[in-house]
Write an enzyme that holds these catalytic residues in place. Structure first.
Site, PDB file in Angstrom:
ATOM      1  N   LYS A 115      -4.808  42.904  22.170  1.00 18.95           N
ATOM      2  CA  LYS A 115      -4.626  41.456  22.159  1.00 18.95           C
ATOM      3  C   LYS A 115      -4.665  40.859  20.753  1.00 18.95           C
ATOM      4  CE  LYS A 115      -6.135  40.752  26.877  1.00 18.95           C
ATOM      5  NZ  LYS A 115      -7.022  40.134  27.830  1.00 18.95           N
ATOM      6  N   GLU A 199     -12.118  33.861  21.100  1.00 17.79           N
ATOM      7  CA  GLU A 199     -11.132  32.786  21.187  1.00 17.79           C
ATOM      8  C   GLU A 199     -11.871  31.497  21.434  1.00 17.79           C
ATOM      9  OE1 GLU A 199      -8.244  33.291  24.302  1.00 17.79           O
ATOM     10  OE2 GLU A 199      -7.228  34.882  23.229  1.00 17.79           O
ATOM     11  N   ARG A 291       4.625  44.965  31.985  1.00 20.28           N
ATOM     12  CA  ARG A 291       4.825  45.694  33.258  1.00 20.28           C
ATOM     13  C   ARG A 291       5.242  44.700  34.323  1.00 20.28           C
ATOM     14  NH1 ARG A 291       0.303  43.538  35.843  1.00 20.28           N
ATOM     15  NH2 ARG A 291      -1.390  43.109  34.415  1.00 20.28           N
TER      16      ARG A 291
HETATM   17  P1  ADP Z   1      -1.273  40.621  37.212  1.00 24.96           P
HETATM   18  O1  ADP Z   1      -1.415  40.253  35.773  1.00 24.96           O
HETATM   19  O2  ADP Z   1      -0.056  41.357  37.597  1.00 24.96           O
HETATM   20  O3  ADP Z   1      -1.658  39.525  38.104  1.00 24.96           O
HETATM   21  P2  ADP Z   1      -3.835  41.814  37.458  1.00 24.96           P
HETATM   22  O4  ADP Z   1      -4.409  41.305  36.198  1.00 24.96           O
HETATM   23  O5  ADP Z   1      -4.345  41.295  38.751  1.00 24.96           O
HETATM   24  O6  ADP Z   1      -2.283  41.763  37.402  1.00 24.96           O
HETATM   25  O7  ADP Z   1      -3.934  43.386  37.451  1.00 24.96           O
HETATM   26  C1  ADP Z   1      -3.195  44.176  38.342  1.00 24.96           C
HETATM   27  C2  ADP Z   1      -3.918  45.467  38.529  1.00 24.96           C
HETATM   28  O8  ADP Z   1      -4.000  46.145  37.300  1.00 24.96           O
HETATM   29  C3  ADP Z   1      -5.349  45.292  38.992  1.00 24.96           C
HETATM   30  O9  ADP Z   1      -5.640  46.349  39.865  1.00 24.96           O
HETATM   31  C4  ADP Z   1      -6.153  45.395  37.705  1.00 24.96           C
HETATM   32  O10 ADP Z   1      -7.454  45.827  37.974  1.00 24.96           O
HETATM   33  C5  ADP Z   1      -5.340  46.395  36.928  1.00 24.96           C
HETATM   34  N1  ADP Z   1      -5.387  46.222  35.460  1.00 24.96           N
HETATM   35  C6  ADP Z   1      -4.825  45.236  34.755  1.00 24.96           C
HETATM   36  N2  ADP Z   1      -5.003  45.425  33.431  1.00 24.96           N
HETATM   37  C7  ADP Z   1      -5.702  46.574  33.294  1.00 24.96           C
HETATM   38  C8  ADP Z   1      -6.191  47.323  32.164  1.00 24.96           C
HETATM   39  N3  ADP Z   1      -6.022  46.927  30.899  1.00 24.96           N
HETATM   40  N4  ADP Z   1      -6.852  48.466  32.410  1.00 24.96           N
HETATM   41  C9  ADP Z   1      -7.044  48.883  33.668  1.00 24.96           C
HETATM   42  N5  ADP Z   1      -6.607  48.234  34.767  1.00 24.96           N
HETATM   43  C10 ADP Z   1      -5.941  47.094  34.593  1.00 24.96           C
HETATM   44  P1  ADP Z   2      -6.639  39.657  31.297  1.00 29.65           P
HETATM   45  O1  ADP Z   2      -6.031  40.585  30.303  1.00 29.65           O
HETATM   46  O2  ADP Z   2      -7.863  40.191  31.923  1.00 29.65           O
HETATM   47  O3  ADP Z   2      -5.622  39.136  32.256  1.00 29.65           O
HETATM   48  P2  ADP Z   2      -6.458  37.129  29.880  1.00 29.65           P
HETATM   49  O4  ADP Z   2      -6.581  37.074  28.406  1.00 29.65           O
HETATM   50  O5  ADP Z   2      -5.101  37.045  30.448  1.00 29.65           O
HETATM   51  O6  ADP Z   2      -7.171  38.447  30.422  1.00 29.65           O
HETATM   52  O7  ADP Z   2      -7.383  35.990  30.523  1.00 29.65           O
HETATM   53  C1  ADP Z   2      -7.624  35.953  31.906  1.00 29.65           C
HETATM   54  C2  ADP Z   2      -8.130  34.577  32.317  1.00 29.65           C
HETATM   55  O8  ADP Z   2      -9.331  34.238  31.607  1.00 29.65           O
HETATM   56  C3  ADP Z   2      -7.183  33.434  32.022  1.00 29.65           C
HETATM   57  O9  ADP Z   2      -6.215  33.265  33.023  1.00 29.65           O
HETATM   58  C4  ADP Z   2      -8.143  32.253  31.937  1.00 29.65           C
HETATM   59  O10 ADP Z   2      -8.505  31.783  33.198  1.00 29.65           O
HETATM   60  C5  ADP Z   2      -9.362  32.866  31.280  1.00 29.65           C
HETATM   61  N1  ADP Z   2      -9.307  32.701  29.814  1.00 29.65           N
HETATM   62  C6  ADP Z   2      -8.937  33.651  28.926  1.00 29.65           C
HETATM   63  N2  ADP Z   2      -9.004  33.186  27.661  1.00 29.65           N
HETATM   64  C7  ADP Z   2      -9.421  31.904  27.725  1.00 29.65           C
HETATM   65  C8  ADP Z   2      -9.685  30.869  26.764  1.00 29.65           C
HETATM   66  N3  ADP Z   2      -9.551  31.078  25.462  1.00 29.65           N
HETATM   67  N4  ADP Z   2     -10.103  29.654  27.233  1.00 29.65           N
HETATM   68  C9  ADP Z   2     -10.248  29.435  28.560  1.00 29.65           C
HETATM   69  N5  ADP Z   2     -10.017  30.351  29.501  1.00 29.65           N
HETATM   70  C10 ADP Z   2      -9.604  31.586  29.114  1.00 29.65           C
END
Ligand code: ADP
Ligand code: ADP
Ligand code: MG
Length: 472
Positions: A115, A199, A291
């Site tokens: 990230k 962040e 993906r």
């Molecule tokens: P989307 O972004 O498609 O909504 P999710 O964040 O819900 O997906 O993740 C989809 C699946 O992938 C879930 O089973 C989650 O636990 C898994 N997953 C997502 N990112 C990672 C990661 N960096 N490492 C391992 N599992 C991951």
């Molecule tokens: P992941 O890789 O697990 O999907 P993300 O970086 O996409 O993680 O963040 C997942 C969720 O966490 C976001 O959809 C939001 O709800 C919360 N989040 C992440 N970063 C921030 C931020 N800087 N401020 C507020 N909420 C955040």
């Protein structure tokens, strides 16, 4: 030409990919663990191979998977989501053996999977990112200094995190001290990396993400946005396309930002650019998922594109046969992630045998699932058991359809999130299209539904009557 695809996944997404292949007259090869012997993807694929007795290891072993692809005469591998989908080793192993990986190349996956690297790339490309630390924070001392500069509250995040894990909000230095070691140990366990960064915490943000497609000929288009603000512990539960919370100008703006982001990453195949939208109306790049996503379905419903088929065609080297101007969306779509969890019991996973399953039908409904009556949900994998997708011409029609369809669906044997979703659909703020990522936390009363109501459901009664009739 791709004629035979190995699907390196399980559950509903494996079935989804098999369906895309079937329509393209591409043969599909499933892999499965012992625990998945009776899984639907095994029965639906043209061929299926057991990749070991361990519940997880086989799905997580890139070399075993690529060897099998070569042995079975496959010319491509589709990783689905989760598992190895964002692991550059699978993409690299495919490339080394002359197998097409249906997704971007290993370098792109590696860069966007980090990230802090992705954030820097976006800053250079003039895509606004959430204010935050300059790269990773190496120690608690550095974290405390950086947090002071950024200003509390801050988010402490795993650099290679995903699935909503490894993220903690810190409101003060004490909070940061308390969470630091915890997040590090969590991310080491979950992602095999101890790297974290900070962040600025965006207050009351909406999660807005944009589906993009890039081909191998320099064309990049977006298929508009999804609103994934209905979350619990940073995990999405309900997704909506397009967002009912954007003005037409904001819709154009975020689409263009996403294309700029994808272009900066030289992105090929389907991907998602995730943004936070602040209450001041500003978009901030958060991350890019390299993906297919769980919620790609709702974009398919409003755009008419089969995104999985597009992934295969792009991997095949075909140019996108349309331009941005040709992408038209109509109506609204909403997806409910029906998880085998008990909302009333802290969303505790509720694994076990599905004793009865009755799927809704009628206009505007789509169910993506791998469950069936008699199927036993194994405890080793995630708890998503069905995706219920509804479509409507207007927001009001969508809400009415959602209520009808969730009332029409019956799953017995395990607890699910369905009754909780019915409560959300009846909430005045949700109905008014006003919600941010704090919605569920702000409304704990949504959990006070009566189980009686869901048990007395007409849908369950219908399922029971059918079961009695056929003597199940
Ligand atoms: P989307 O972004 O498609 O909504 P999710 O964040 O819900 O997906 O993740 C989809 C699946 O992938 C879930 O089973 C989650 O636990 C898994 N997953 C997502 N990112 C990672 C990661 N960096 N490492 C391992 N599992 C991951
Ligand atoms: P992941 O890789 O697990 O999907 P993300 O970086 O996409 O993680 O963040 C997942 C969720 O966490 C976001 O959809 C939001 O709800 C919360 N989040 C992440 N970063 C921030 C931020 N800087 N401020 C507020 N909420 C955040
Ligand atoms: Mg994310």
């Amino acid at each position: 030409m791709i004629r035979k695809v190995l699907i390196a996944n399980r559950g509903e997404i494996a079935v989804r990919i098999i369906r895309a292949c079937a329509e393209m007259e591409i043969r599909s090869v499933a892999i499965y663990s012992e625990a998945d012997r009776f899984a639907l993807h095994v029965k639906k694929a043209d061929e299926a191979y057991c990749i070991g007795s361990e519940e997880l290891d086989g799905y997580l072993n890139p070399h075993r998977i690529v060897n099998l692809a070569v042995e079975t005469g496959c010319d491509a591998v589709h990783p689905g989501y989760g598992f190895l989908s964002e692991n550059p080793e699978l993409a690299a192993a495919c490339a080394a053996r002359g197998i097409v990986f249906i997704g971007p190349d290993a370098d792109t996956i590696r860069r966007m999977g980090d990230k802090t690297v992705a954030r820097k790339m976006m800053q250079r490309a003039d895509v606004p990112v959430t204010p935050g630390s300059e790269g990773n924070v190496e120690s608690l001392d550095v974290a405390l200094k950086e947090a002071e500069r950024i200003g509390y509250p801050v988010m402490l995040k795993a650099t290679s995190g995903g699935g909503g894990r490894g993220i903690r909000r810190c409101d003060s230095p004490e909070d940061l001290r308390r969470n630091y070691e915890r997040v590090i140990s969590e991310t080491t366990k979950a992602f095999g990396s101890a790297e974290v960064f900070l962040e600025k915490c965006i207050e009351r943000p909406r999660h807005i993400e944009v589906q993009v497609l890039g081909d191998h000929h320099g064309n990049i288009v977006h298929l508009y946005e999804r609103d994934c603000s209905i979350q619990r512990r940073n995990q999405k539960l309900i997704e909506i396309a397009p967002s009912p919370q954007l003005t037409p100008e904001q819709r154009e703006q975020v689409g263009q930002l996403a294309v700029r982001a994808a272009r900066a990453a030289n992105y090929r195949n389907a991907g998602t650019v995730e943004f936070l939208l602040s209450d001041q109306g500003e978009f901030y790049f958060m991350e890019m998922n390299t993906r297919i996503q769980v919620e790609h379905t709702i974009t398919e419903e409003i755009s008419g594109f089969d995104i999985v088929q597009k992934q295969i065609r792009i991997a095949n080297g075909e140019p996108l046969p349309f331009t941005q101007e040709d992408v038209k969306i109509s109506g609204y779509a909403m997806q409910f992630r029906v998880n085998a969890e008990d909302p009333k019991n802290g969303f505790l996973p509720s694994y076990g045998r599905i004793t009865r399953y009755y799927a809704p039908g009628g206009p505007g409904v789509r169910i993506d699932t791998a469950i069936y009556t008699g199927y036993e949900i194994p405890p080793y994998y995630d708890s998503l058991c069905a995706k219920v997708i509804v479509r409507g011409r207007t927001w009001a029609e969508l809400l009415a359809r959602g209520r009808r369809v969730l009332g029409d669906m019956a799953i017995s044997g395990v607890r699910t999130t369905i009754p909780f979703y019915r409560e959300i659909l009846d909430h005045p703020d949700f109905i008014a299209g006003r919600f941010d990522t704090g919605f569920l936390q702000d409304h704990p009363e949504l959990l006070n539904y009566s189980l009686k109501r869901s048990h007395d459901d007409a849908a369950l009664a219908v399922a029971a009557a059918i079961a009695a009739h056929v003597g199940l």
